[in-house]
Every structure is written in structure tokens, then in C-alpha cells.
Design a protein around this motif. Structure first.
Motif, PDB file in Angstrom:
ATOM      1  N   LEU A  94       6.398  13.022   4.700  1.00  0.00           N
ATOM      2  CA  LEU A  94       7.735  13.582   4.936  1.00  0.00           C
ATOM      3  C   LEU A  94       7.900  14.911   4.204  1.00  0.00           C
ATOM      4  N   TRP A  95       7.371  14.994   2.988  1.00  0.00           N
ATOM      5  CA  TRP A  95       7.454  16.240   2.221  1.00  0.00           C
ATOM      6  C   TRP A  95       6.694  17.365   2.937  1.00  0.00           C
ATOM      7  N   LYS A  96       5.497  17.057   3.430  1.00  0.00           N
ATOM      8  CA  LYS A  96       4.679  18.069   4.090  1.00  0.00           C
ATOM      9  C   LYS A  96       5.222  18.436   5.470  1.00  0.00           C
ATOM     10  N   THR A  97       6.010  17.537   6.081  1.00  0.00           N
ATOM     11  CA  THR A  97       6.527  17.805   7.424  1.00  0.00           C
ATOM     12  C   THR A  97       7.416  19.037   7.440  1.00  0.00           C
ATOM     13  N   TRP A  98       8.217  19.216   6.365  1.00  0.00           N
ATOM     14  CA  TRP A  98       9.111  20.382   6.337  1.00  0.00           C
ATOM     15  C   TRP A  98       8.317  21.679   6.461  1.00  0.00           C
ATOM     16  N   SER A  99       7.195  21.755   5.749  1.00  0.00           N
ATOM     17  CA  SER A  99       6.377  22.968   5.808  1.00  0.00           C
ATOM     18  C   SER A  99       5.766  23.147   7.195  1.00  0.00           C
ATOM     19  N   ALA A 100       5.260  22.045   7.781  1.00  0.00           N
ATOM     20  CA  ALA A 100       4.632  22.130   9.107  1.00  0.00           C
ATOM     21  C   ALA A 100       5.646  22.544  10.160  1.00  0.00           C
ATOM     22  N   GLU A 154      -3.928  13.193 -10.597  1.00  0.00           N
ATOM     23  CA  GLU A 154      -3.518  14.159 -11.619  1.00  0.00           C
ATOM     24  C   GLU A 154      -2.047  13.973 -11.971  1.00  0.00           C
ATOM     25  N   PHE A 155      -1.199  13.784 -10.968  1.00  0.00           N
ATOM     26  CA  PHE A 155       0.230  13.616 -11.200  1.00  0.00           C
ATOM     27  C   PHE A 155       0.542  12.251 -11.809  1.00  0.00           C
ATOM     28  N   ARG A 156      -0.181  11.215 -11.372  1.00  0.00           N
ATOM     29  CA  ARG A 156       0.054   9.889 -11.928  1.00  0.00           C
ATOM     30  C   ARG A 156      -0.248   9.851 -13.423  1.00  0.00           C
ATOM     31  N   ASN A 204      -4.342   2.873   5.647  1.00  0.00           N
ATOM     32  CA  ASN A 204      -3.995   3.235   4.273  1.00  0.00           C
ATOM     33  C   ASN A 204      -2.500   3.383   4.048  1.00  0.00           C
ATOM     34  N   TRP A 205      -1.685   2.723   4.891  1.00  0.00           N
ATOM     35  CA  TRP A 205      -0.250   2.906   4.784  1.00  0.00           C
ATOM     36  C   TRP A 205       0.279   2.499   3.416  1.00  0.00           C
ATOM     37  N   SER A 206       1.230   3.280   2.931  1.00  0.00           N
ATOM     38  CA  SER A 206       1.995   2.936   1.738  1.00  0.00           C
ATOM     39  C   SER A 206       3.271   3.767   1.768  1.00  0.00           C
ATOM     40  N   LEU A 207       4.283   3.329   1.038  1.00  0.00           N
ATOM     41  CA  LEU A 207       5.532   4.075   0.990  1.00  0.00           C
ATOM     42  C   LEU A 207       5.314   5.440   0.346  1.00  0.00           C
ATOM     43  N   MET A 208       4.407   5.512  -0.632  1.00  0.00           N
ATOM     44  CA  MET A 208       4.109   6.801  -1.256  1.00  0.00           C
ATOM     45  C   MET A 208       3.476   7.759  -0.253  1.00  0.00           C
ATOM     46  N   LEU A 209       2.580   7.246   0.603  1.00  0.00           N
ATOM     47  CA  LEU A 209       1.991   8.094   1.632  1.00  0.00           C
ATOM     48  C   LEU A 209       3.063   8.584   2.595  1.00  0.00           C
ATOM     49  N   ASP A 210       4.011   7.716   2.945  1.00  0.00           N
ATOM     50  CA  ASP A 210       5.115   8.136   3.806  1.00  0.00           C
ATOM     51  C   ASP A 210       5.900   9.281   3.181  1.00  0.00           C
ATOM     52  N   LEU A 270       0.488  -5.012   6.467  1.00  0.00           N
ATOM     53  CA  LEU A 270       1.323  -4.601   7.589  1.00  0.00           C
ATOM     54  C   LEU A 270       2.572  -5.462   7.735  1.00  0.00           C
ATOM     55  N   THR A 271       2.715  -6.483   6.914  1.00  0.00           N
ATOM     56  CA  THR A 271       3.903  -7.336   6.931  1.00  0.00           C
ATOM     57  C   THR A 271       4.302  -7.621   5.479  1.00  0.00           C
ATOM     58  N   GLY A 272       5.411  -8.341   5.309  1.00  0.00           N
ATOM     59  CA  GLY A 272       5.819  -8.741   3.975  1.00  0.00           C
ATOM     60  C   GLY A 272       6.860  -7.826   3.368  1.00  0.00           C
ATOM     61  N   VAL A 273       6.955  -7.884   2.037  1.00  0.00           N
ATOM     62  CA  VAL A 273       8.018  -7.181   1.320  1.00  0.00           C
ATOM     63  C   VAL A 273       7.900  -5.673   1.473  1.00  0.00           C
ATOM     64  N   ARG A 274       6.688  -5.157   1.382  1.00  0.00           N
ATOM     65  CA  ARG A 274       6.513  -3.704   1.502  1.00  0.00           C
ATOM     66  C   ARG A 274       6.961  -3.209   2.870  1.00  0.00           C
ATOM     67  N   GLN A 275       6.675  -3.977   3.908  1.00  0.00           N
ATOM     68  CA  GLN A 275       7.113  -3.578   5.240  1.00  0.00           C
ATOM     69  C   GLN A 275       8.639  -3.649   5.352  1.00  0.00           C
ATOM     70  N   LEU A 276       9.255  -4.645   4.705  1.00  0.00           N
ATOM     71  CA  LEU A 276      10.712  -4.744   4.692  1.00  0.00           C
ATOM     72  C   LEU A 276      11.331  -3.539   3.997  1.00  0.00           C
ATOM     73  N   VAL A 277      10.729  -3.134   2.871  1.00  0.00           N
ATOM     74  CA  VAL A 277      11.218  -1.951   2.158  1.00  0.00           C
ATOM     75  C   VAL A 277      11.104  -0.717   3.042  1.00  0.00           C
ATOM     76  N   LYS A 278      10.007  -0.593   3.768  1.00  0.00           N
ATOM     77  CA  LYS A 278       9.828   0.549   4.679  1.00  0.00           C
ATOM     78  C   LYS A 278      10.904   0.550   5.771  1.00  0.00           C
ATOM     79  N   ASN A 279      11.190  -0.626   6.338  1.00  0.00           N
ATOM     80  CA  ASN A 279      12.200  -0.718   7.396  1.00  0.00           C
ATOM     81  C   ASN A 279      13.575  -0.303   6.880  1.00  0.00           C
ATOM     82  N   VAL A 280      13.937  -0.814   5.693  1.00  0.00           N
ATOM     83  CA  VAL A 280      15.239  -0.466   5.115  1.00  0.00           C
ATOM     84  C   VAL A 280      15.298   1.022   4.803  1.00  0.00           C
ATOM     85  N   PHE A 281      14.225   1.559   4.217  1.00  0.00           N
ATOM     86  CA  PHE A 281      14.171   2.987   3.895  1.00  0.00           C
ATOM     87  C   PHE A 281      14.320   3.832   5.155  1.00  0.00           C
TER      88      PHE A 281
END
Length: 462
Positions: free
Chosen positions: A448-454, A74-76, A438-444, A263-274
Motif C-alpha cells: 500500500l505504501w509503494k502503491t502511492w509512488s507507482a 535493518e528497520f526491525r 508469503n502473505w502477511s499484514l506487514m507485506l500488505d 490463508l485462514t484464521g485470526v490473521r485472515q480475520l484481521v486482514k478482513n477487518v482492516f
């Protein structure tokens, strides 16, 4: 169509009109003095923007009932509308060599998109609150074998925000009736349309089973088409979803293509830097709070401020986790005298006598875990991931559970936002494996957004 669906769509329509009107008024007032030759066309464009926006959203099917209340589609679609209209306006402004449309490229359309997303998020939170109380639910008839239906019933009851309430089950025609997962068996596969009509259901969920092959599903869809009943089919890979699955038609067959988790590659590098950037920023920002908590722990009970323990990280590598101490110094010695309240491999005691009063408060709001930001900065952990397990737990892992070790453990995760210590061992493992698959940076970011509420609620922490 259920009344709550009509109400939600009407609220979304009104809020979209209001967001576009407010943004257009702001853009018009901000540029009025600069656009004297274009006041009339600019005013007309401002008046037309709400209708243009709602029309674009409707054409992009962002009011579809199937998108209501769950998932990010819906948001996309709203974001795609904003990008498309912004691009179209910019092109028109360039081709006509006029400044009239530039205010919309810079102000009105981006602001409309942002406000629409915020209002839709508010509508969704309100809908989820009502669903937690059992309202605004879709009435679902589950079709499949007994074990699969029972699992589906259990999942929908745990995650009520999906809005699916199974009111009856239809098992294979030669299966005896009764109850499955607390839901009555209302008939066989051939009785599905009749059961839907009798119970006023609006959705049929078909689970993977050999009896419901392509021909049987097609015939069922034809029979349900007359009553406008939604038909959803659950694939055999129930934990794989989102970007990893696509439909590829071949020879007239809709083939479900499942990609391997990246689980490896550019997306994993972006996750590590983030992870490391955010951890470093939080450590600097929260330094006064961390110092105050360390002092409070040190002075409130005998013992050090920090607790260190060996945990197992990615690919089975050992590392030392750092937390604020929440228990007495002799906690390990007293552990043998206690029995766990949790099943499986986790040792959890709801009213643990070893926990100090300050420790109980910190555990409730996860303040004891803040020093783990150091582990994230060092690369032993991630901001989001599975629970960091103990070596003795890993030694008892089966092959399936060991898959949790393919990614770094997390400071938070699906387990944190789904119940924390109230989860059973099986549910905790299922959530961790779902994250790995199902890992993705968007899922992360969503976690993180839901963690504040929990963390603010403190539910399930002990």
C-alpha cells in the motif's frame, strides 16, 4: 568492502547520532524547569544518549553490510534497539525512584527510534535511485546450472534495487562455456575463487544443484573466507521467504523449515477487518472526488459513469466489479478488431483506440479503480491481492496458476508496484503466486505504501 558500503554506513552512523542528539535536546529542554534537582544528571544523560544509541544499534548489528538496501531486517533491528533501551531506562527510573529518566521513556527514545527509521528510509530511497542507474551494486558470481543462472540473472536485472549485478557465471566443470543470460561463463565450480579474484567480485551466489552438496559448499566457504567474499545460497523454494522460513539445526544439519501459508484464521480475520475499515474510511473521505469523476465521465463521452464486469474471486466465486468507465460504449464490439500487445492470457493494447481521453488520464493514475473500494467493503475484494481475473482467463488456468484463487483479488498488489501493464503474463503470475505464498499484514502495508509512488508516476498503465 566496496566504497559505497562504507559511505552508506558512515551516513547511517552520522544520522543516528544526529537523531539521538536532537531527541535528547528536545527532552531536556521540555523538562528542564521541572527537574531542577536533577539538572546535572539529566544533562549528562542527554549528552550520553547519542553514544548509547549508536552503541546499541551497532551491538544489534543494524550496520551490517548484508542488511543494507533491501528487506525489513535493518528497520526491525532499529525498532528492537528502541524498545530495549526504553525498557531498560524505565526499569532504571523505577528502581532509582527518580524522574530523570522518565522524559526519555516518554519523549527521547521513541522520538530517536522514529527519526532513525525515517532517515534510514531516506538513505535507502537514495540508494535505490542510484542502483536504478547501475551504481552501488554488489558484483556477484553465480554458481549453478545454466537454466537456474539465467533465471537469477533475469530477476536481478528486473529488480535492481536488490543491488545484485551478476558479472560472471560458473557452471558444472563438464559444461561448455559461452554466455548464459547475457553473462559470460567464466569457469567451472572448481574455478569459483579464481573467478572472484580475477573479476573483483564481492559475492558468490550458489543455486540449488546436486553438485554443490554440503561438503562442496563447506569447502567453497573455506576458500572464500580468505578474501572475505560473501557466500549466499539460494534455496530450491525461491518464492518462499520471510517469516515462513526458519533454520532448524538437527544432528548437525541446518534444516530449512518451511511453514504453510496462513490463508485462514485470526490473521485472515484481521486482514478482513482492516480492509473494510480502510475501504469505508476512503469511500467517505473521497466521496467528493468520486462524485466529480462520475460527473466528468458522464459528460465527457456518451454512456454511463460506471463500468460493471463479472470477475472471479476467492475460491472461484463470481462477483461484479465496479470501475469508472474509461472506454467508448461500443468497446466490446470493437475488441474483435484489435490484437493484444501482451502475451499469455491478458488482453492489453498499449494505444487502445477505444479509450477516451479522460479514460486514459484516469487509467494512468488508477483513478478508474477507486469504485472498487465498494467491492472491498462488500468483501468481494481486498485492498491488496492478485489481479481480479476474467472468467474466460480462469477457464484457461493451469493447476499452478489456479493457486491465485486461494485469496481474494486486490485493488492493488505486487503487480501494481512492479510494472503494472508492462509486465509479461509469466511475470504477473509469478508475482501473484509470490503474494499468495508469503502473505502477511506487514507485506500488505508495504505494498500500500509503494502503491502511492507507482500511481503518481503512472508508469506501465494503459
Amino acid at each position: 568492502m566496496p566504497g559505497w558500503v562504507r559511505s552508506y554506513r558512515l551516513q547511517a552512523l552520522v544520522s543516528d547520532l544526529g537523531c539521538a542528539a536532537a531527541s535528547a535536546a528536545l527532552a531536556f529542554s521540555a523538562r528542564f524547569g521541572e527537574l531542577t534537582p536533577y539538572v546535572t544528571p539529566y544533562a549528562l544523560l542527554s549528552a550520553a544518549l547519542p553514544l548509547l544509541w549508536v552503541g546499541a544499534v551497532a551491538l544489534n548489528k543494524a550496520y551490517e553490510p548484508r542488511l543494507i538496501g533491501v528487506g525489513s531486517e535493518e528497520f526491525r533491528r532499529i525498532v528492537r534497539c528502541g524498545l530495549a533501551l526504553t525498557a531498560a531506562t524505565a526499569i532504571c527510573s523505577y528502581l532509582t525512584k527518580t524522574d530523570v529518566a522518565r522524559g526519555y521513556v516518554i519523549v527521547a527514545l521513541p522520538l530517536t527510534t522514529l527519526l532513525t527509521l525515517l532517515f534510514r528510509y531516506g538513505l535507502r530511497r537514495s540508494l535505490h535511485a542510484r542502483r536504478a542507474g547501475g551504481r552501488c551494486m554488489r558484483r556477484v558470481v553465480a554458481v549453478g546450472h545454466r537454466a537456474g543462472v539465467a533465471e537469477l540473472v533475469d530477476r536481478f536485472r528486473r529488480e535492481r534495487y536488490h543491488g545484485m549485478e551478476i558479472v560472471a557465471a560458473c557452471l558444472p566443470d563438464d559444461t561448455p562455456g559461452g554466455v548464459v543470460g547475457g553473462v559470460p561463463v567464466a569457469g567451472g565450480f572448481s574455478d569459483v575463487p579464481l573467478v572472484v579474484s580475477q573479476l573483483g567480485a564481492d559475492t558468490v551466489a550458489v543455486l540449488a544443484c546436486p553438485e554443490m552438496d554440503g561438503l562442496a559448499l563447506r569447502r567453497l566457504a573455506w576458500r572464500l573466507e580468505r578474501t572475505h567474499t560473501e557466500l549466499v545460497v539460494a534455496p530450491a523454494l525461491m518464492e518462499v521467504a520471510g517469516p515462513r522460513t526458519t533454520i532448524r539445526p538437527a544432528a548437525g544439519l541446518p534444516l530449512l523449515h518451511v511453514e504453510h501459508p496462513e490463508l485462514t484464521g485470526v490473521r485472515q480475520l484481521v486482514k478482513n477487518v482492516f480492509d473494510r475499515l480502510i475501504a469505508g474510511f476512503l469511500l467517505v473521505t473521497l466521496a467528493p472526488l468520486l462524485a466529480g469523476l462520475a460527473f466528468a465521465v458522464r459528460t465527457s463521452s456518451p454512456g454511463p459513469a460506471f463500468f460493471r464486469q463479472t470477475r472471479v474471486g476467492r475460491d472461484g466465486r463470481l462477483f461484479t466489479i465496479v470501475k469508472f468507465r474509461t472506454m467508448r460504449q461500443d468497446a466490446e464490439r470493437l475488441k474483435v478488431e484489435l490484437s493484444s500487445d501482451a502475451d499469455g492470457l491478458l488482453f492489453k493494447v498499449r494505444k487502445d483506440p477505444r479509450v477516451t481521453p479522460l479514460g486514459a488520464l484516469m487509467r494512468r493514475h488508477s483513478l478508474d479503480e477507486l469504485p472498487q473500494l465498494v467491492n472491498v467493503l462488500l468483501g468481494d475484494m481486498s485492498l491488496v491481492g492478485p489481479r481480479p481475473p476474467l472468467p474466460e482467463e480462469v477457464a484457461r488456468y493451469g493447476d499452478d496458476v489456479r493457486r491465485r484463487l486461494l485469496v481474494r483479488p486486490g485493488l492493488t498488489g505486487l503487480w501494481q508496484v512492479s510494472g503494472r501493464s508492462d509486465l509479461s503474463w509469466e511475470e504477473s503470475v509469478r508475482l501473484d503466486l509470490r503474494y499468495v505464498e508469503n502473505w502477511s499484514l506487514m507485506l500488505d502495508l508495504q505494498i500500500l505504501w509503494k502503491t502511492w509512488s507507482a500511481v503518481a508516476r503512472g508508469q506501465g498503465a494503459y
